[in-house]
Design an enzyme around this catalytic site. Structure first.
Site, short mmCIF file in Angstrom:
data_model
loop_
_atom_site.label_atom_id
_atom_site.label_comp_id
_atom_site.label_asym_id
_atom_site.label_seq_id
_atom_site.Cartn_x
_atom_site.Cartn_y
_atom_site.Cartn_z
N ASP A 199 1.31 -1.20 4.81
CA ASP A 199 1.02 0.04 5.54
C ASP A 199 -0.47 0.29 5.31
OD1 ASP A 199 1.12 2.43 6.87
OD2 ASP A 199 2.15 3.52 5.28
N CYS A 257 0.87 -1.18 0.00
CA CYS A 257 0.00 0.00 0.00
C CYS A 257 0.91 1.23 0.00
CB CYS A 257 -0.92 0.01 1.22
SG CYS A 257 -1.90 -1.51 1.43
N ALA A 258 1.61 1.44 -1.10
CA ALA A 258 2.74 2.37 -1.13
C ALA A 258 2.34 3.83 -1.06
CB ALA A 258 3.59 2.11 -2.38
N GLY A 304 4.75 6.95 -1.63
CA GLY A 304 6.08 6.38 -1.69
C GLY A 304 7.05 6.72 -0.57
N GLY A 305 6.57 7.27 0.54
CA GLY A 305 7.49 7.63 1.62
C GLY A 305 8.27 6.45 2.17
N LYS A 306 7.57 5.36 2.45
CA LYS A 306 8.26 4.17 2.99
C LYS A 306 9.00 3.43 1.87
CE LYS A 306 5.17 3.70 6.93
NZ LYS A 306 4.28 4.83 6.58
N CYS A 364 -1.19 3.70 11.07
CA CYS A 364 -0.98 4.94 11.82
C CYS A 364 -2.23 5.20 12.67
CB CYS A 364 -0.67 6.11 10.90
SG CYS A 364 -1.87 6.39 9.57
#
Length: 451
Positions: A325, A254-255, A258-260, A378
């Site tokens: 995520d 679940c990109a 694209g932070g992770k 989160c």
């Protein structure tokens, strides 16, 4: 912009945030793109005032109702947010009724004159404090009333402290891009541009801006050269604890933007392969700019039709690490997204719980024997966190929890003390100084056959 014009812009932006469906930060970006005449200081002043209203919306509405004011009685979002701003000027900024009336003078680009109801509201609230002993807990601590039982169950004796922390403004955390700089080199580059930072206490690749406020990072040379990315320390830890290693094959299921994905690619030193998946094409496309700036070239972007896209089955048991995520309520990010809490409905939580299970029930197939499925949210809510892990393990006994202290020792070591002795990681703003996050590392038995 004049002070009055800033007030008028704040009212208009609040009305767009509350009247639309997009998050506040995205609405604000669109708002200012259409108003190029607003300079950097203007944008910051307007945004700060708007977010102050969003953070204390429940208490402001309580005071407006308590005064029995009909200032917001009309059926327009604009009039409601105009009343909220008047209340905020009195309760949060200490403006007198005369000063408020003077700012709402009807001049060019400035707010229209106060009507009789608004004048009464300003007079009633001037000199008052935002907190009042008659306020119910959900008003005082700014959260949806229907979520109180679930939040209490999650936070226990720390409930009041954690909810109070979620009202406060979050610090600005930066992840250092290990492909281009060390933490010390990035800190020096930022200092040369006038930005003082301190190392984040938990993440060994993080920097925290030392002063309050939000400097214009996008204009910095260190940002343009890809040395840093804005990322909360808790989010950095999720990427680190995924334990993606050079040469491995990894899926960010679940990109999003694209932070992770960026953090995973850096941890892998651009060696191996990261597949960044998402169902929304816009998110995947937005990641492309960030990847280029960061110097990442081992990422393949893939749009999925759903969590059960045929691509998943075709690549069964092919990956060393699969990070989920998961879409969630975002209750751990209310410091940064205070508007999000008021959009939540009970049915949203039920729908998200069902989606989280569907994602888990599909993405596990990608994990090879001996590989790891990393589930993160989160959220602070048990229904999105531990309950989902328990459900998954009951369905898939070939997976077992890899305890966080062991993963921490493998990835972070003695660079920072592990903040938990529990098998799963829960981070909260008051206790840990991060956004609220949950993380479980689930390892697949090596002898298990492919699905």
């Amino acid at each position: 912009m004049t002070p009055g014009a800033r007030l008028q812009a704040a009212i208009e932006l609040l009305a767009e945030i509350h009247g639309g469906g997009a998050p506040a930060d995205r609405t604000a970006a669109t708002f200012f793109r259409a108003r190029r005449y607003a300079g950097g200081q203007d944008r910051r002043a307007i945004t700060d005032r708007v977010y102050a209203v969003l953070r204390r919306r429940a208490a402001l509405d309580w005071w407006i109702a308590r005064t029995e004011s009909d200032a917001a009685a009309t059926d327009t979002q604009y009039s409601q947010d105009r009343a909220r701003l008047i209340a905020a000027l009195a309760l949060l900024e200490g403006w007198s009724a005369d000063r408020i009336a003077g700012a709402f003078d009807g001049g060019r680009y400035r707010p229209a004159r106060l009507n009789p109801a608004e004048r009464r509201l300003a007079k009633a609230l001037a000199g008052q404090d935002i907190a009042h002993p008659d306020q119910l807990r959900w008003v005082r601590l700014e959260f949806p009333e229907w979520l109180e039982p679930a939040l209490e169950a999650a936070l226990g004796s720390r409930f009041e402290a954690e909810m109070a922390a979620l009202i406060a403004e979050a610090p600005v955390d930066l992840r250092v891009n290990g492909l281009k700089a060390t933490r010390e080199e990035a800190a020096a580059a930022l200092a040369a541009e006038g930005i003082a930072t301190v190392p984040t206490p938990l993440s060994p690749i993080g920097l925290r801006i030392a002063e309050a406020g939000r400097p214009p990072l996008a204009g910095l040379d260190a940002f343009r050269r890809g040395l840093i990315e804005v990322q909360d320390e808790g989010s950095q830890l999720i990427a680190i604890l995924t334990d993606a290693r050079p040469g491995q094959r990894v899926v960010d299921f679940c990109a999003g933007a694209g932070g992770k994905t960026l953090a995973l690619a850096a941890a892998m030193e651009n060696k191996g392969q990261v597949i960044a998946c998402d169902v929304l094409p816009g998110r995947i496309e937005r990641a492309a700019v960030r990847l280029r700036r960061a110097g990442v070239h081992n990422v393949e972007r893939r749009q999925l039709s759903s969590e059960r896209d045929p691509w998943v089955r075709r690549h069964a048991a092919a990956f060393d690490r699969v990070l989920i995520d998961a879409p969630c309520t975002g209750s751990g990010t209310w410091r940064r997204n205070p508007d999000a809490k008021w959009r939540l409905r009970p049915e949203d939580l039920a729908e998200l719980n069902a989606l989280q299970r569907r994602i888990l029930d599909s993405a596990w197939r990608l994990v090879k024997p001996g590989g790891r499925l990393v589930y993160a949210t989160c959220s602070l809510l048990p229904a999105e966190n531990g309950a989902q892990v328990e459900w998954f393990l009951a369905q898939r006994p070939e997976f077992a929890i890899r305890p966080i202290p062991a993963v921490w020792a493998e990835t972070i070591g003695d660079a920072a003390a592990c903040p938990t002795e529990e098998p799963c990681l829960s981070l909260t703003p008051a206790r840990d100084g991060t956004d609220g996050f949950f993380l479980a590392v689930l390892e697949r038995r090596r002898e298990e056959a492919a699905p």
